[in-house]
Scaffold this motif. Structure first.
Motif, PDB file in Angstrom:
ATOM      1  N   ARG A  47       0.873  -1.183   0.000  1.00  0.00           N
ATOM      2  CA  ARG A  47       0.000   0.000   0.000  1.00  0.00           C
ATOM      3  C   ARG A  47       0.907   1.229   0.000  1.00  0.00           C
ATOM      4  N   ILE A  48       0.819   2.021  -1.045  1.00  0.00           N
ATOM      5  CA  ILE A  48       1.788   3.107  -1.186  1.00  0.00           C
ATOM      6  C   ILE A  48       1.532   4.267  -0.213  1.00  0.00           C
ATOM      7  N   THR A  49       2.610   4.691   0.408  1.00  0.00           N
ATOM      8  CA  THR A  49       2.660   5.955   1.160  1.00  0.00           C
ATOM      9  C   THR A  49       3.702   6.788   0.428  1.00  0.00           C
ATOM     10  N   PRO A  64      -2.427   5.488   2.962  1.00  0.00           N
ATOM     11  CA  PRO A  64      -3.632   4.648   2.968  1.00  0.00           C
ATOM     12  C   PRO A  64      -4.527   5.088   4.146  1.00  0.00           C
ATOM     13  N   THR A  65      -5.835   5.046   3.955  1.00  0.00           N
ATOM     14  CA  THR A  65      -6.757   5.488   5.008  1.00  0.00           C
ATOM     15  C   THR A  65      -6.497   4.762   6.322  1.00  0.00           C
ATOM     16  N   LEU A  66      -6.211   3.453   6.250  1.00  0.00           N
ATOM     17  CA  LEU A  66      -6.040   2.712   7.495  1.00  0.00           C
ATOM     18  C   LEU A  66      -4.782   3.129   8.261  1.00  0.00           C
ATOM     19  N   GLU A  67      -3.872   3.839   7.582  1.00  0.00           N
ATOM     20  CA  GLU A  67      -2.668   4.314   8.279  1.00  0.00           C
ATOM     21  C   GLU A  67      -2.737   5.820   8.561  1.00  0.00           C
ATOM     22  N   ARG A  68      -3.910   6.408   8.318  1.00  0.00           N
ATOM     23  CA  ARG A  68      -4.042   7.844   8.536  1.00  0.00           C
ATOM     24  C   ARG A  68      -3.765   8.263   9.992  1.00  0.00           C
ATOM     25  N   PRO A  69      -4.204   7.472  10.996  1.00  0.00           N
ATOM     26  CA  PRO A  69      -3.914   7.903  12.379  1.00  0.00           C
ATOM     27  C   PRO A  69      -2.421   8.131  12.609  1.00  0.00           C
ATOM     28  N   GLY A  70      -1.614   7.247  12.051  1.00  0.00           N
ATOM     29  CA  GLY A  70      -0.164   7.407  12.210  1.00  0.00           C
ATOM     30  C   GLY A  70       0.343   8.663  11.529  1.00  0.00           C
ATOM     31  N   ALA A  71      -0.218   8.962  10.357  1.00  0.00           N
ATOM     32  CA  ALA A  71       0.186  10.169   9.626  1.00  0.00           C
ATOM     33  C   ALA A  71      -0.224  11.418  10.404  1.00  0.00           C
ATOM     34  N   ASP A  72      -1.464  11.399  10.926  1.00  0.00           N
ATOM     35  CA  ASP A  72      -1.932  12.537  11.733  1.00  0.00           C
ATOM     36  C   ASP A  72      -1.048  12.728  12.965  1.00  0.00           C
ATOM     37  N   GLY A  73      -0.689  11.593  13.578  1.00  0.00           N
ATOM     38  CA  GLY A  73       0.091  11.658  14.818  1.00  0.00           C
ATOM     39  C   GLY A  73       1.554  12.004  14.598  1.00  0.00           C
ATOM     40  N   THR A  77       1.501  17.778   9.754  1.00  0.00           N
ATOM     41  CA  THR A  77       0.654  18.949   9.442  1.00  0.00           C
ATOM     42  C   THR A  77       1.242  20.222  10.051  1.00  0.00           C
ATOM     43  N   ASN A  78       1.986  20.076  11.148  1.00  0.00           N
ATOM     44  CA  ASN A  78       2.639  21.250  11.759  1.00  0.00           C
ATOM     45  C   ASN A  78       3.686  21.865  10.833  1.00  0.00           C
ATOM     46  N   ILE A  79       4.186  21.054   9.886  1.00  0.00           N
ATOM     47  CA  ILE A  79       5.204  21.563   8.952  1.00  0.00           C
ATOM     48  C   ILE A  79       4.526  22.152   7.715  1.00  0.00           C
ATOM     49  N   GLY A  80       3.213  22.123   7.675  1.00  0.00           N
ATOM     50  CA  GLY A  80       2.509  22.665   6.515  1.00  0.00           C
ATOM     51  C   GLY A  80       2.266  21.630   5.439  1.00  0.00           C
ATOM     52  N   ILE A  81       2.284  20.341   5.827  1.00  0.00           N
ATOM     53  CA  ILE A  81       2.026  19.271   4.859  1.00  0.00           C
ATOM     54  C   ILE A  81       0.558  18.866   4.956  1.00  0.00           C
ATOM     55  N   ASP A  82      -0.140  18.867   3.812  1.00  0.00           N
ATOM     56  CA  ASP A  82      -1.517  18.365   3.781  1.00  0.00           C
ATOM     57  C   ASP A  82      -1.482  16.851   3.718  1.00  0.00           C
ATOM     58  N   ILE A  83      -2.500  16.221   4.305  1.00  0.00           N
ATOM     59  CA  ILE A  83      -2.594  14.759   4.232  1.00  0.00           C
ATOM     60  C   ILE A  83      -3.757  14.385   3.332  1.00  0.00           C
ATOM     61  N   VAL A  84      -3.499  13.511   2.365  1.00  0.00           N
ATOM     62  CA  VAL A  84      -4.556  12.973   1.504  1.00  0.00           C
ATOM     63  C   VAL A  84      -4.569  11.468   1.709  1.00  0.00           C
ATOM     64  N   ALA A  85      -5.713  10.929   2.134  1.00  0.00           N
ATOM     65  CA  ALA A  85      -5.806   9.490   2.373  1.00  0.00           C
ATOM     66  C   ALA A  85      -6.543   8.824   1.221  1.00  0.00           C
ATOM     67  N   TRP A  86      -6.093   7.641   0.846  1.00  0.00           N
ATOM     68  CA  TRP A  86      -6.786   6.890  -0.220  1.00  0.00           C
ATOM     69  C   TRP A  86      -7.404   5.626   0.377  1.00  0.00           C
ATOM     70  N   ASP A  87      -8.630   5.317  -0.118  1.00  0.00           N
ATOM     71  CA  ASP A  87      -9.383   4.161   0.373  1.00  0.00           C
ATOM     72  C   ASP A  87      -8.987   2.901  -0.380  1.00  0.00           C
ATOM     73  N   GLU A  88      -9.294   1.765   0.242  1.00  0.00           N
ATOM     74  CA  GLU A  88      -8.881   0.479  -0.320  1.00  0.00           C
ATOM     75  C   GLU A  88      -9.313   0.270  -1.775  1.00  0.00           C
ATOM     76  N   ALA A  89     -10.497   0.766  -2.140  1.00  0.00           N
ATOM     77  CA  ALA A  89     -11.003   0.516  -3.490  1.00  0.00           C
ATOM     78  C   ALA A  89     -10.539   1.561  -4.505  1.00  0.00           C
ATOM     79  N   GLN A  90      -9.774   2.539  -4.011  1.00  0.00           N
ATOM     80  CA  GLN A  90      -9.320   3.619  -4.890  1.00  0.00           C
ATOM     81  C   GLN A  90      -7.986   3.264  -5.545  1.00  0.00           C
TER      82      GLN A  90
END
Ligand code: ZN
Ligand code: ZN
Ligand code: ZN
Length: 369
Positions: A47-49, A64-73, A77-90
């Protein structure tokens, strides 16, 4: 801890290098590139990050959406990076190519080929390796990074200081290696990266691992060990010991040549000299003593968030060293079927000379009984 300001500086420098090379985006994969640019530490999986750094525009972390909590944590985002999550079927590759702002992109050379193929199929990307761009960013260490490497070097050398209790006649290389592995973690590393215990003839194979061979009295033993600290910086240190008795008669003289070669190379380090000149300094001493053919590898490699990274200290690398460049100085001499020896320290080039991070003694010692 790397500051938010430092990450921002790295990201804007990356964008600047992209503009200078006419590339619209950098796609950075999990591993050292991603960690260097934003501090996010995840594994490469199917699953690509990817962090998309754009020549013009804000950086975006695709996860990947299922790894979004780790990305948020991770604080990206404090560095000005937006997060885009992709779903399993995407199709994640379509998500990424829609963010690039152009077809000419640079891609982490540690990205799995699977993902590069995916990107190619999703859009008409013309990808080149980001290795050069990332090396320009990562090769010269900041003062804070040098301190991280110093802490890593002190940790691994504290393991060498304990070898006396484990390197003994009658023990196998693997059992010694198991003790060393535990000690590497106890010394503060998060992971053990490699443990080479090359006794007697096995020492003549520079990348020997650790075997069932039982150590005999008088064996020279090459011990090359390293790990990764919790902050991501790596250690790598080699010492050669003699265990439980006098070494073969020629060995001490050969070791003396090696020590002089390692010393000559180390003291030739400073900003402004070429990487290959460091290799030559070591090789000259060894060649003059008649062991040139037995020094079968380059003198060193850069080190940082990876244990092997640019700059490589090898003939043909005319790169001029800059203050802050960190690398190993590790000449070795290998006599096939008999024994080998290597001495390795991590050093940092400074304006006026060298900052040697290695602290373990280098004189030949007979240890263990
Ligand atoms: Zn090596
Ligand atoms: Zn090493
Ligand atoms: Zn090394």
């Amino acid at each position: 801890m790397t500051s938010t300001a430092e990450f921002s500086r790295r990201l804007s420098r990356a964008a600047q290098l992209l503009r200078a090379s006419g590339r619209s985006a950098l796609i950075a994969s999990p591993g050292a590139d991603l960690r260097y640019l934003c501090g996010h530490d995840v594994h490469l999986t199917e699953r690509i990050t990817a962090l998309v750094v754009r020549a013009d525009g804000d950086p975006v972390l695709v996860t990947p959406t299922l790894e979004r909590p780790g990305a948020d944590g991770s604080g990206v985002t404090n560095i000005g990076i937006d997060i885009v999550a992709w779903d399993e079927a995407q199709d994640p590759y379509a998500v990424i190519t829609s963010l690039l702002g152009g077809s000419k992109v640079s891609v982490s050379d540690r990205m799995w080929a699977q993902h590069l193929f995916g990107l190619n199929e999703a859009g008409s990307v013309s990808a080149n390796s980001a290795a050069n761009l990332m090396a320009q960013l990562r090769m010269s260490k900041s003062a804070e990074e040098v301190e991280s490497l110093r802490a890593a070097a002190a940790a691994i050398d504290s393991v060498h200081a304990q070898l006396e209790q484990w390197l003994r006649v009658g023990r196998s290389e693997v059992s010694v290696a198991a003790d060393i592995s535990r000690a590497i973690i106890d010394a503060g590393h998060a992971t053990v990266d490699f443990v080479i215990v090359g006794s007697g003839p096995n020492g003549a194979s520079p990348h020997h691992d650790a075997s069932d061979r039982v150590i005999e009295a008088g064996d020279p033993v090459v011990v090359d060990i390293g790990g990764t600290m919790p902050d991501g910086y790596c250690s790598d240190s080699t010492r050669t010991y003699v265990v439980g008795g006098e070494p073969p008669s020629e060995f001490a003289a050969m070791y003396d040549v090696l020590r002089h070669a390692q010393q000559a190379a180390t003291s030739s380090v400073r900003a402004g000299v070429s990487a290959e000149s460091i290799d030559r300094a070591a090789r000259e001493v060894i060649t003059e003593a008649g062991y040139g053919e037995q020094f079968i590898h380059r003198t060193g490699h850069g080190i940082g968030l990876e244990s092997h990274e640019p700059p490589y200290i090898v003939e043909g690398n005319t790169l001029q060293l800059e203050a802050g460049m960190a690398f190993s100085v590790e000449p070795g001499i290998y006599l096939d079927g008999r024994y080998g020896a290597r001495i390795e320290d991590i050093v940092v080039a400074t304006e006026n000379g060298v900052d040697n991070l290695g602290v373990a003694p280098r004189e030949l010692r007979v240890i263990g009984g």
